[in-house]
Design an enzyme around this catalytic site. Structure first.
Site, PDB file in Angstrom:
ATOM      1  N   LYS A 186       0.839  -1.198   0.000  1.00 25.04           N
ATOM      2  CA  LYS A 186       0.000   0.000   0.000  1.00 25.04           C
ATOM      3  C   LYS A 186       0.879   1.255   0.000  1.00 25.04           C
ATOM      4  O   LYS A 186       0.642   2.195  -0.756  1.00 25.04           O
ATOM      5  CB  LYS A 186      -0.876  -0.021   1.259  1.00 25.04           C
ATOM      6  CG  LYS A 186      -1.992   1.003   1.259  1.00 25.04           C
ATOM      7  CD  LYS A 186      -2.621   1.160   2.633  1.00 25.04           C
ATOM      8  CE  LYS A 186      -3.865   0.352   2.823  1.00 25.04           C
ATOM      9  NZ  LYS A 186      -4.549   0.623   4.108  1.00 25.04           N
ATOM     10  N   LEU A 196     -16.849  10.988   8.886  1.00 28.41           N
ATOM     11  CA  LEU A 196     -16.874  11.056   7.415  1.00 28.41           C
ATOM     12  C   LEU A 196     -17.576   9.853   6.802  1.00 28.41           C
ATOM     13  O   LEU A 196     -17.636   8.771   7.385  1.00 28.41           O
ATOM     14  CB  LEU A 196     -15.474  11.212   6.836  1.00 28.41           C
ATOM     15  CG  LEU A 196     -14.434  10.099   6.938  1.00 28.41           C
ATOM     16  CD1 LEU A 196     -14.678   8.977   5.957  1.00 28.41           C
ATOM     17  CD2 LEU A 196     -13.069  10.692   6.689  1.00 28.41           C
ATOM     18  N   LEU A 218     -33.494   8.418   5.205  1.00 30.22           N
ATOM     19  CA  LEU A 218     -34.841   7.840   5.166  1.00 30.22           C
ATOM     20  C   LEU A 218     -35.074   7.209   3.799  1.00 30.22           C
ATOM     21  O   LEU A 218     -36.200   7.144   3.327  1.00 30.22           O
ATOM     22  CB  LEU A 218     -35.890   8.930   5.434  1.00 30.22           C
ATOM     23  CG  LEU A 218     -35.965   9.456   6.865  1.00 30.22           C
ATOM     24  CD1 LEU A 218     -37.027  10.544   6.983  1.00 30.22           C
ATOM     25  CD2 LEU A 218     -36.257   8.330   7.859  1.00 30.22           C
ATOM     26  N   ASN A 219     -33.976   6.805   3.173  1.00 26.24           N
ATOM     27  CA  ASN A 219     -34.096   6.216   1.851  1.00 26.24           C
ATOM     28  C   ASN A 219     -34.185   4.695   1.990  1.00 26.24           C
ATOM     29  O   ASN A 219     -33.179   4.036   2.268  1.00 26.24           O
ATOM     30  CB  ASN A 219     -32.876   6.644   1.026  1.00 26.24           C
ATOM     31  CG  ASN A 219     -33.121   6.468  -0.447  1.00 26.24           C
ATOM     32  OD1 ASN A 219     -34.238   6.146  -0.864  1.00 26.24           O
ATOM     33  ND2 ASN A 219     -32.081   6.663  -1.228  1.00 26.24           N
ATOM     34  N   CYS A 263     -18.923   0.148   8.600  1.00 22.92           N
ATOM     35  CA  CYS A 263     -19.137   0.876   9.867  1.00 22.92           C
ATOM     36  C   CYS A 263     -20.473   0.593  10.545  1.00 22.92           C
ATOM     37  O   CYS A 263     -20.500   0.085  11.656  1.00 22.92           O
ATOM     38  CB  CYS A 263     -19.000   2.376   9.625  1.00 22.92           C
ATOM     39  SG  CYS A 263     -17.412   2.771   8.919  1.00 22.92           S
ATOM     40  N   ARG A 309     -17.454  -4.444   1.526  1.00 22.47           N
ATOM     41  CA  ARG A 309     -17.508  -4.976   2.891  1.00 22.47           C
ATOM     42  C   ARG A 309     -18.938  -4.888   3.431  1.00 22.47           C
ATOM     43  O   ARG A 309     -19.556  -3.839   3.375  1.00 22.47           O
ATOM     44  CB  ARG A 309     -16.540  -4.215   3.808  1.00 22.47           C
ATOM     45  CG  ARG A 309     -15.086  -4.594   3.555  1.00 22.47           C
ATOM     46  CD  ARG A 309     -14.162  -3.760   4.387  1.00 22.47           C
ATOM     47  NE  ARG A 309     -14.167  -2.367   3.973  1.00 22.47           N
ATOM     48  CZ  ARG A 309     -13.523  -1.390   4.619  1.00 22.47           C
ATOM     49  NH1 ARG A 309     -12.849  -1.665   5.722  1.00 22.47           N
ATOM     50  NH2 ARG A 309     -13.553  -0.160   4.177  1.00 22.47           N
TER      51      ARG A 309
END
Ligand code: UGA
Length: 436
Positions: free
Chosen positions: A35, A157, A258-259, A268, A335
């Protein structure tokens, strides 16, 4: 000003790039050598809008240096941000990465005259700093606020918006327990963001709790709207988007999150919700609400499969096309993606699976290798299909071309995000949360 940022994932790398673009000298560290080699060549390890351009600029400015160990760094600077993963293992967060970074780096701070402030950005469960992190500091130092400086600074974020969110966060939360750390960090963030962004000063436990509560509330909003959506699915004429729009107009509720859709995924919300539930258990407190939020989310894919089965009569042997693999649009991250869960379940029914996503195909190949077909375009994906399931709202899906729509008209379509409601109106077009 110089800082060190340990962990170059979404949080660490976007922070590194944003600070470096503001001419702060950044040591960006990650243990993954490959990386780091790629980052030196301005190649980010994941897709994030504007990240590559910003990275190139910082490398040109010479405000960012990449390392795979802190031993290689000459001067660590005034602040060390720790942004390493805290994965969920058996429902609880695992602190091995955070602990190992602290155990490695703290001895090298011992002989420094002015010690850097250590700032934990990784998401940690309420009580972690007192219970686990402070004892590590106490192995090397005596007094908080004079021998060492520590703060908890959770991150809010969103993937797909990481650079913008770093440039303009809606709030800065600082958990500190000594005046000196508090002052140093308030000065740093004020200088960085000016006076427009609120800084909330609190203690360690509350800062930890704010992060978990924030993500748990977002998850609750999504499961709430999904449960109403599941009801709409059964009441003729009911439409979840209209319900969401109007309740969102009430300023006490607000329009965001609210979708309705296939449930929340990503690295997360599911992880933090699960470990928050385990925190309640630790304190022997019932967490009925959050357990229901999780249950509703866990059932969403089964509901989509049920609808598919009802409409195709049977699943075995059917060719099913999945549009959208990442856990949300503008991302290559799979993920905890609901699409991956859906594919696994459909494979169990011996369906033939064809998939397409503008960003996430490569990551998906690592999960399913040759078990499914990877298309290069929407057209190729929906070719010879019995059913098309739209799982995320990528622009390419929202703005389908005439040719693609023409082909879709002839296929049974399940639109979990209702993005084609203005383009397709036919018997075999099903929107999740709308009963025709
Ligand atoms: C989430 C939070 O939104 C961030 O504030 C937080 O910093 C981050 O987790 C984290 O803890 O690091 P993220 O995982 O990037 O951010 O993704 P979200 O935008 O929250 O979306 C999560 C999932 O919920 C996605 O699968 C998305 O499709 C789904 N979702 C979101 C819905 O189904 N409906 C909505 O109305 C909103």
């Amino acid at each position: 000003m110089k800082v060190t940022i340990i962990g170059q994932g979404f949080v660490g790398l976007s922070l590194s790039v944003v600070l470096a673009s503001k001419k702060i000298q950044v040591n960006a560290i990650d243990i993954n050598k490959e990386k780091i080699l790629n980052l030196k060549k301005a190649k980010p390890p994941f897709y994030e809008p504007n990240l590559d351009i910003s990275l190139k600029k910082c490398i040109k400015l010479k405000t960012i240096e990449f390392y795979y160990s802190h031993d290689q760094v000459k001067a660590l600077g005034e602040i060390i941000f720790i942004a390493v993963p805290t994965p969920n293992i058996n429902g609880k967060i695992n602190l091995d990465f955070v602990s190992s970074v602290l155990n490695n780096i703290l001895p090298s701070l011992k002989n420094m005259n002015t010690k850097p402030v250590v700032v934990i950005k990784s998401t940690i469960a309420p009580g972690t700093t007192d219970r686990t992190l402070l004892p590590i500091f106490k192995k090397f130092f005596k007094k908080l606020g004079s021998d060492f400086y520590l703060a908890i600074n959770p991150e809010f974020l969103r993937e797909g918006n990481a650079i913008n969110d770093q440039l303009k966060p809606h709030v800065i939360v600082l958990g500190t327990m000594d005046k000196s750390t508090k002052l140093k960090l308030n000065n740093f963030f004020r200088k960085l963001y000016g006076n427009k962004i609120p800084i909330i000063n609190t203690n360690f436990a509350t800062a930890e709790l704010i992060k978990y509560s924030n993500n748990a509330f977002l998850a609750t909003k999504i499961s709430f709207i999904n449960s109403i959506s599941n009801l709409c699915q059964n009441i003729p004429g009911a439409n979840i988007d209209e319900v969401a729009k109007v309740i969102g107009m009430d300023s006490r509720i607000g329009p965001l999150f609210l979708n309705a859709g296939p449930g929340f995924g990503g690295s997360c919300l599911p992880k933090d919700l699960e470990s928050f539930i385990s925190v309640f258990k630790t304190y022997k407190i019932q967490s009925e609400l959050l357990e229901s939020v999780k249950k509703i989310n866990d059932k969403q894919i089964d509901i989509i499969i049920k609808i598919t089965k009802e409409n195709l009569k049977k699943l075995t042997g059917k060719t099913i096309s999945i549009l959208g693999l990442a856990f949300k649009e503008n991302s290559d991250d799979i993920r905890e993606s609901k699409s991956i869960e859906l594919i696994k379940k459909l494979l169990f029914y011996d369906c033939k699976i064809q998939v397409y996503d503008p960003l996430a195909i490569e990551n998906t190949k690592n999960v399913f290798s040759d078990k499914i077909f990877y298309a290069d375009s929407i057209l190729e994906c929906i070719n010879n299909s019995d059913c098309v399931i739209i799982m995320n709202s990528n622009n390419e899906f929202k703005n389908m071309k005439k040719q693609e729509l023409k082909k879709l008209v002839k296929i049974f379509v399940i639109d979990t995000r209702r993005i084609l409601k203005n383009s397709l109106s036919k018997k075999n077009y099903i929107q999740i949360g709308v009963k025709n």
